[in-house]
Design an enzyme around this catalytic site. Structure first.
Site, PDB file in Angstrom:
ATOM      1  N   TYR A   1     -14.243  -5.356   4.492  1.00 28.41           N
ATOM      2  CA  TYR A   1     -13.052  -5.617   3.866  1.00 28.41           C
ATOM      3  C   TYR A   1     -12.666  -7.183   4.135  1.00 28.41           C
ATOM      4  O   TYR A   1     -12.781  -7.881   5.047  1.00 28.41           O
ATOM      5  CB  TYR A   1     -11.800  -5.067   4.741  1.00 28.41           C
TER       6      TYR A   1
ATOM      7  N   TYR B   1       0.788  -1.254   0.127  1.00 28.64           N
ATOM      8  CA  TYR B   1       0.250  -0.035   0.009  1.00 28.64           C
ATOM      9  C   TYR B   1       0.813   1.442   0.096  1.00 28.64           C
ATOM     10  O   TYR B   1       0.572   2.430   0.559  1.00 28.64           O
ATOM     11  CB  TYR B   1      -0.826  -0.114   1.202  1.00 28.64           C
TER      12      TYR B   1
ATOM     13  N   LYS C   1      -4.825 -14.149  10.440  1.00 30.32           N
ATOM     14  CA  LYS C   1      -4.193 -13.547  11.228  1.00 30.32           C
ATOM     15  C   LYS C   1      -3.778 -13.917  12.721  1.00 30.32           C
ATOM     16  O   LYS C   1      -2.507 -14.420  12.657  1.00 30.32           O
ATOM     17  CB  LYS C   1      -5.504 -12.282  11.693  1.00 30.32           C
TER      18      LYS C   1
ATOM     19  N   ASP D   1     -16.657 -13.969   7.949  1.00 26.90           N
ATOM     20  CA  ASP D   1     -15.000 -13.710   7.977  1.00 26.90           C
ATOM     21  C   ASP D   1     -14.440 -13.518   9.297  1.00 26.90           C
ATOM     22  O   ASP D   1     -14.729 -12.208   9.711  1.00 26.90           O
ATOM     23  CB  ASP D   1     -14.772 -12.673   6.772  1.00 26.90           C
TER      24      ASP D   1
HETATM   25  C1  LIG Z   1      -6.765  -9.208   6.859  1.00 23.71           C
HETATM   26  C2  LIG Z   1      -8.072  -9.283   6.627  1.00 23.71           C
HETATM   27  C3  LIG Z   1      -8.078 -10.212   5.384  1.00 23.71           C
HETATM   28  C4  LIG Z   1      -7.093 -10.458   4.312  1.00 23.71           C
HETATM   29  O1  LIG Z   1      -6.032 -11.378   5.053  1.00 23.71           O
HETATM   30  P1  LIG Z   1      -4.530 -11.440   4.363  1.00 23.71           P
HETATM   31  O2  LIG Z   1      -3.759 -12.352   5.105  1.00 23.71           O
HETATM   32  O3  LIG Z   1      -3.829 -10.133   4.461  1.00 23.71           O
HETATM   33  O4  LIG Z   1      -4.883 -11.825   2.952  1.00 23.71           O
HETATM   34  C5  LIG Z   1      -9.639 -10.605   5.113  1.00 23.71           C
HETATM   35  N1  LIG Z   1     -10.510 -10.507   5.959  1.00 23.71           N
HETATM   36  C6  LIG Z   1     -10.428  -9.732   6.965  1.00 23.71           C
HETATM   37  C7  LIG Z   1     -11.487  -9.450   7.972  1.00 23.71           C
HETATM   38  C8  LIG Z   1      -9.132  -9.221   7.500  1.00 23.71           C
HETATM   39  O5  LIG Z   1      -9.102  -8.632   8.499  1.00 23.71           O
END
Ligand SMILES: *Cc1c(COP(=O)(O)O)cnc(C)c1O
Length: 418
Positions: free
Chosen positions: A141, A13, A264, A235
């Site tokens: 996101y 970014y 994460k 997610d």
């Molecule tokens: C960080 C994140 C992603 C993407 O994960 P990456 O490992 O960066 O590809 C997808 N969804 C959510 C909610 C996130 O916080």
């Protein structure tokens, strides 16, 4: 470090023409990042929300070191190994309901891609055509790859830019009131025949602006998805592993999504690993005598044993240590410490959920200036858009947490006065 060439490395970014050179990190420990010049920063965001137990936790390091001796990696096609088998079983046991079938990948975005693909293929496997789109929520996101990007907030810069390349999805606001619920219900009814699934970030829309919603909003999303016969993808890549005060955010709404994404904090911030977990009904839709009905995905580094070992060790720590209590205690301290900022000129909102504290500006601040001031005060905090937030390691000590809060408070006061 060898003499930097300056342009060999392309950074995330980052406008490479104008960006300030990044700080060089050489070591980490606990909630601290040690820089090459000897300065030590208190990490307020746990390396993009991954380092739940702080950095270099000895239990995770030992597990990874032992796995490194035995088998750093082996392909996952046709072979299996104990770290992956055990991790899948333990995740299935921890996750609510019959979320029992775990597909490993190596990043959150890819876990989302797999979730979208799973949902789409369920319909194909059932012989239903035309279920090619997803309903997603504004402000969301879900990652940076093309499919994941297509379900991110449609107004957000990156999404807008790539609009022509992305599959077009259906967007709604989160149903925060009766009107919103009616709109979502109508939208689902209208597009039902073309939808494969609904995707949501439970309780907090993270990278889209740290926007929080109540558990009953999430419950409404789940209820409406079910009413219209659509699988729900949760997610939990940001919210999973204690960040919201429960191990998984879905628990607070009492829902069991059909597909759930994790990454994460899955390995406690040690290794790249992600998981897409499906309920039995989704998994069963892939069982067939037809080989083409199988889930057509398989990353080269799928279920990397080092990463699985790190994740198993991280789960040990969640079981043995009071992480959820720590998350709630951090939340209480964040609420108390950040609340006074609400009355500051230029501050639009202060909000806290679990171990997430957010201060929102009335207008986007000078981010570069804020970042510079934070580093000058010895803390690593990364404001974005119109917010600055703290999501420290769940193990952060009270003194470091107070220093983070003080640095944030003093910086925002100084900026407001300037
Ligand atoms: C960080 C994140 C992603 C993407 O994960 P990456 O490992 O960066 O590809 C997808 N969804 C959510 C909610 C996130 O916080």
């Amino acid at each position: 470090m060898t003499e930097p060439r300056g342009d060999a490395l392309w950074r995330p970014y980052t406008q490479m023409k104008t960006a300030q050179p990044p700080l060089e990190a050489v070591r980490t420990h606990g909630s601290r990042i040690v820089l090459a010049d000897g300065r030590e920063l208190i990490d307020g965001i746990a390396s993009w929300w991954t380092a739940a137990h702080g950095y270099n936790h000895p239990h995770i390091r030992q597990a990874v070191a032992a796995q490194l001796e035995a088998m750093p990696h082996v392909m996952f096609g046709g072979l299996t190994h104990a770290p992956a088998e055990n991790l899948a079983a333990r995740l299935a046991a921890l996750l609510p309901g019959d979320l029992d079938h775990v597909f490993f990948t190596d990043s959150g975005s890819v876990a989302v891609e797999v979730a979208l693909k799973m949902a789409a293929q369920v319909w194909l496997n059932r012989g239903v055509a035309g279920r090619t789109r997803f309903l997603a929520f504004r402000g969301g996101y879900h990652g940076d790859t093309m499919g994941a990007m297509s379900v991110c907030d449609p107004e957000e810069g990156m999404h807008r830019r790539f609009g022509a390349y992305l599959p077009s999805q259906i967007f709604c606001d989160l149903p925060v009131d009766a009107d919103g619920t009616a709109v979502l219900d109508r939208t689902l009814a209208e597009h039902r025949e073309s939808l494969a699934a609904v995707i949501v970030e439970p309780l907090v829309q993270g990278a889209g602006g740290m926007r929080m919603h109540a558990p009953d909003v999430l419950a409404t999303v789940a209820r409406l998805a079910e009413r219209h016969g659509l699988p729900l993808i949760a997610d939990e890549i940001f919210t999973g592993f204690g960040r919201t005060g429960t191990l998984f955010a879905c628990e607070q709404a009492g829902i069991v999504p059909d597909i759930l994404c994790l990454s994460k904090a899955l390995t406690g911030g040690t290794m790249a690993l992600a998981a897409t977990v499906a309920r039995r009904g989704i998994f069963n839709a892939f069982l067939s005598d037809d080989p083409a009905a199988a889930l057509m995905h398989g990353p080269t580094f799928m279920a990397n044993p080092l990463a699985c070992a790190a994740a198993l060790a991280s789960l040990d720590l969640f079981a043995a240590e009071p992480r959820l209590d720590q998350a709630r205690a951090i939340g209480a301290r964040l609420a108390e410490g950040l609340e006074p900022l609400r009355s500051l000129p230029g501050i639009a909102d202060v909000r806290v959920l679990g171990a997430i504290g957010v201060v929102q500006f009335a207008a986007p601040p000078d981010l570069a200036e804020l970042k510079r001031r934070f580093v000058a005060r010895g803390v690593w905090v990364r404001p974005f858009g119109d917010i600055v937030y703290l999501t420290p390691a769940l193990t952060i000590g009270p003194a470091d947490l107070d220093r983070l809060i003080a640095a944030l408070t003093e910086t925002l006061r100084a900026v407001a006065a300037s």
